[in-house]
Design an enzyme around this catalytic site. Structure first.
Site: not given
Length: 996
Positions: A418, A169, A47, A45
């Site tokens: 996000h 997430d 970001d 993951h």
């Protein structure tokens, strides 16, 4: 320069996967029907900015903040996949992959092409980023998804098209996001975070997976999406993390005293069996990875190889557990083949809490200035996209330089992340997001200038005054004459109030047809002078109403008139240094043809709104309050922070019980200025002919010298009987009913009566009874709630002193321009109407607020674009306006020889007697500036032909709805039903470059 042309420059030519490819469901591993099949999903993951900027994350710099380098993750994973054909991996964030791809050799690209063609490197989600689901607008979500999916299509063909959506997430999940994913052709959707009470209930009744019916208007299964909640968020089971960032023991299967195979295998078998009790099939999934993991992929794969080997060896001893490498789409395929009937969800997943006092509802408002900048940037991007199409190549290659919309598209894609628009990144990262948007604006200003010059026939020195909200614009402050070009991106005629900072007292304003336009000059308010400080020195504002044709512009000529004092001065009423609004008998109200607004004679606060057209009168009190942000207490150590909203108590405190007032009235506008404190003020405003009230609020710097963090709200109190119900939009589209202290899918144990009732407000919130509806429209995403019947509130700003321990490791303490705290200015628009007729007004007004006309200024008198070219003071790219309920969502350059068109029906089923009717459009004669040569209907993301969309069919408790192909496209008869969006790729021939 169109989008794919830029792809070519950045990433080079791509080889499409061949016809022999076994990607997609054909590539899935063989499972064992008589066993519990455990799908291991290797993933990372990454970001798109959070603790570090996008570039810092990609290159792996600033590891003192966080050790993370995406380029090394991709290098390492690809190397492992190429070395062993049994291994698989999924990747999500296309912004990172696209950068990595652009730096690879042709040999490496071909090798990766093969991995994708074999289904061993699978893209899930596929957007430019994994977008937020609370603070975004559907227009920007569609754009960022389309941007990433277009790259995958151009690079990998059909094998690059994701089948599974993957939002592991985001902090709560919107129903509209599921609807958009379904319309983009996804077969399923996997989530990582849902409310802890919701998850416990789902585990107990084995409803961790179900069908989400994500629209009340679109006919099933158009917006139906199979949705699964992952068991461990997006992390591996405890004790099974084998990244270099983890501290779990590796599997030791040598003849050593450290041999731990038996204990780990026993633990794994128990963990798999325990997890299976919460799911309905003989398939479960384990996410093997986490934040920025797999920088050394060998660690993960070596241990997973051993796990697979030793666990499966237990089948010889009677074990019924089978474990293997898999992907989300392969897991999804097995669930579909189980042929079960699934329960149906109709609401959304807000608000999200991960503990009794831990509601992630603060980020609905966090960083309100950036949230507004993101919203404005989308507005400008749509203008840029449109003019890039309307002016053709002369928009991208022209007298102001060579440019395209691509920079702003990419920046907007990043901004949807996000941890971006959500307001949950570190301050230096948020600054970088803003910097990227600013660079995109610069590029699009070139496009807009080129386009306006070529269409309008004049090479002007176009000026984009971006500080008009604080009355700063050097051109209008100094010039004796100038032009104001009002470009309207909507497909219908609009009227727009123009306010320009000036230093003259009298002006003439001339419309494109030569008619004089009524205007007024009023003083720049003390509120504005305080905010702008040393930026700009305008003494007055010129105010007039402009209009612009559909998808076009009007050019107004403005000249200073040398004469006496401003005519408005006789109508100006001021009261200084006085807490109450006026002397006895003095009436404080403003009024136009449609509305009257009255103020309390003792407090100076708004007290009543009257709709003169409908003979409706509603007592409405509006003022600003603040919640004391918790720093933790005996109930919980949880503090209020960038993510979490947690007031110290349910009590809120008024900023002021009485306000200083002054008033302006003239033929164009009537305003009451309310000064609540040195850091909070508001203008209540009515323009002539305007059927809504405008509240322009200014808040900040929020004082913190008392050691208290503060969360500022604007609250509206009425006598409406609302029975605990209020209404908010989802992504600016469909409306959802909210009920205080209630969840539709489980019995809520409410621990935070304020924060636990907050919801995202992307464009509007309202309350109503059987007869009357009071609606407030926002100019950015904010948190909102109704904490008492007849009342609702919007959080406009927050300044906090403590971190909320969710990873960002900073308090939300924005410095602002002058480093003494952030000042935010915004608008709320108030509509009062009957409950049955409100929808049409708030739908259209919200769309105009979101897609506002773009104002471009010029000194005037520039040379002709081409010798002898006629100058156009007014232009429309449509042959006729679209009906009010149809929106031109997208008009953008797409492939080198084609453009992207999206038409949207912007009303819900049954919402409006007239607005909710189906509409039929003739696309072939809609546009005046080009001819459509060929046209193809696509899915919502434009990465697959609509006729080729064949989504998985799911049985549900509400019945099974089969996917039906739409009718063969007739571009002269395009029908749109409520909430329907139809997407087209068209080849065009320009009719309009220059007019001689």
């Amino acid at each position: 320069m169109g989008l794919p042309a830029v792809w070519g420059l950045l990433f080079g030519a791509a080889l499409l996967c061949g016809g022999e490819a076994a990607c997609g469901y054909q590539s899935c591993p063989v499972t064992k029907p008589n066993m519990l099949n455990v799908h291991l999903i290797p993933h990372t993951h990454d970001d798109v900015g959070w603790l570090k900027t996008v570039d810092q994350y990609y290159f792996g710099v600033r590891n003192d903040i966080q050790h993370a380098g995406v380029q090394y993750i991709l290098d390492s994973v690809i190397s492992e996949l190429l070395a062993d054909p049994s291994k698989r991996f999924i990747y999500v964030e296309v912004v990172f992959f696209a950068r990595w791809w652009g730096l690879q050799t042709e040999a490496m690209r071909q090798a990766v092409q093969q991995l994708v063609a074999e289904g061993r490197l699978e893209f899930v989600n596929g957007g430019w980023c994994m977008n937020d689901e609370a603070a975004v607008h559907y227009s920007s979500v569609i754009d960022q998804m389309s941007l990433g999916l277009q790259f995958l299509k151009e690079t990998f063909g059909e094998c690059g098209r994701p089948r599974a959506a993957w939002h592991i997430d985001p902090f709560g999940h919107s129903r509209e996001q599921a609807s958009l994913f379904a319309q983009m052709g996804y077969d399923g959707f996997f989530l990582g975070r849902i409310d802890y009470q919701d998850k416990a209930q789902r585990e107990a009744v084995r409803e961790m997976e179900q069908l989400w019916r994500a629209s009340g208007s679109l006919e099933p299964p158009v917006a139906d999406l199979f949705t699964g909640v992952l068991p461990n968020g997006y992390n591996p089971p405890m004790s099974l993390c084998w990244d270099q960032s983890c501290s779990d023991d590796p599997i030791v299967d040598d003849e050593s005293d450290e041999n731990n195979v038996r204990s780990l295998v026993t633990y794994f078998l128990g963990a798999a069996a325990a997890q299976a009790k919460h799911y309905r099939t003989n398939h479960i999934v384990m996410t093997m990875g986490s934040d920025f993991q797999y920088e050394n992929a060998n660690l993960w794969y070596k241990n997973m190889d051993k796990l697979i080997k030793h666990v499966n060896a237990q089948q010889q001893q009677g074990s019924h557990i089978h474990v293997f490498y898999s992907t989300p789409s392969c897991y999804l395929w097995e669930l579909n083949q189980a042929n079960l009937s699934w329960s149906v969800k109709y609401d959304d997943f807000f608000p999200y809490a991960d503990g009794p006092h831990q509601f992630w509802t603060g980020y609905f408002t966090s960083r309100p200035a950036f949230k507004r900048y993101e919203r404005l940037s989308n507005n400008f991007l749509q203008v840029c996209n449109q003019l890039e199409v309307l002016a053709g190549t002369q928009a991208t290659i022209g007298p102001y330089g060579n440019s395209s919309s691509f920079e702003l598209r990419k920046a907007m894609g990043v901004a949807q992340h996000h941890d971006a628009v959500s307001g949950t990144a570190k301050q230096h990262v948020t600054n970088d997001y803003a910097k990227q948007l600013s660079s995109g604006w610069d590029a699009c200003q070139v496009v807009v200038s080129n386009a306006l010059a070529s269409i309008g026939g004049s090479k002007e020195n176009f000026i984009f005054c971006t500080y008009l909200n604080i009355s700063v614009c050097p051109l209008t402050e100094a010039a004796h004459a100038f032009a104001a070009i009002v470009y309207n991106p909507l497909p219908r005629h609009v009227k727009q109030i123009i306010r320009l900072p000036v230093n003259g007292s009298h002006y003439s304003v001339t419309a494109p047809d030569g008619q004089a336009v009524l205007n007024e000059v009023i003083p720049v308010s003390s509120f504005t002078r305080d905010v702008r400080r040393n930026r700009g020195d305008a003494m007055y504002e010129l105010v007039f109403q402009a209009s612009a044709p559909p998808l076009g512009y009007s050019s107004y000529t403005i000249s200073k008139v040398p004469t006496g004092n401003p005519t408005h001065s006789k109508l100006l009423k001021r009261l200084h240094n006085q807490a109450l609004p006026g002397k006895q008998g003095l009436s404080w109200e403003i009024q136009n043809e449609h509305l009257r607004v009255l103020f309390d004679s003792k407090t100076g606060l708004l007290k009543e709104i009257q709709n003169l057209d409908k003979s409706i009168s509603l007592p409405v009190s509006q003022t600003f309050f603040w919640y004391n942000a918790s720093a933790g207490n005996v109930d919980s150590e949880q503090a209020s922070g960038a993510y979490i909203f947690r007031p110290n108590s349910s009590e809120s405190f008024p900023i002021s019980k009485g306000v200083h007032l002054y008033q302006v009235k003239n033929k164009v506008v009537q305003e009451v200025y309310q000064n609540f404190s040195s850091w909070c003020s508001q203008v209540v405003r009515l323009y002539a002919g305007q059927p809504y009230i405008e509240l322009e609020w200014t808040v900040g710097p929020i004082p913190i010298r008392d050691g208290l963090g503060k969360e500022i709200i604007s609250r509206f109190d009425t006598n409406l009987q609302t029975d605990g119900r209020f209404y908010t939009d989802s992504y600016g589209r469909e409306i959802l009913e909210r009920r205080r202290d209630y969840r539709a899918t489980w019995n809520l144990s409410q621990t935070e009566p304020v924060a636990g009732n907050y919801y995202p407000v992307n464009s509007r919130i309202y309350i109503k009874d059987q007869k009357v509806q009071l609606t407030v429209l926002t100019d950015r995403s904010q948190g909102g709630s109704s904490t008492a019947d007849g009342s609702f509130e919007l959080m406009v700003h927050r300044r906090l002193l403590y971190d909320d321990n969710r990873g960002v490791a900073e308090p939300l303490l924005e410095p602002g321009v002058y480093h003494d705290g952030l000042v935010v200015r915004g608008r709320h628009l108030i509509l009062l109407d009957t409950a049955e007729s409100s929808a049409e007004k708030h739908r259209l007004l919200a769309q105009q607020e979101f897609m506002a006309p773009q104002l471009v200024l010029a000194p005037g008198g520039g040379p002709s674009y081409q010798p002898g070219q006629r100058r156009l003071k007014q232009f429309s790219a449509l042959n006729q306006a679209l009906p009010a309920n149809i929106h031109l969502l997208t008009l953008a350059q797409w492939e080198p020889d084609s453009i992207l068109i999206r038409l949207e029906h912007q009303f819900e089923q049954g919402e409006s007697v007239n607005g909710s009717l189906p509409v039929t459009i003739n696309l072939m004669n809609l546009f005046s500036s080009f001819n459509i040569i060929t046209i193809q209907e696509m899915n919502l993301a434009a990465n697959q032909k609509r006729e080729d969309m064949k989504r998985l069919i799911w049985q549900s408790d509400a019945g099974t709805a089969s996917h039906r192909s739409g009718p063969k496209l007739d571009p002269t008869q395009v029908t749109l039903k409520p909430m329907e969006i139809r997407t087209f790729l068209a080849q065009i021939q320009q009719k309009f470059y220059v007019q001689n």
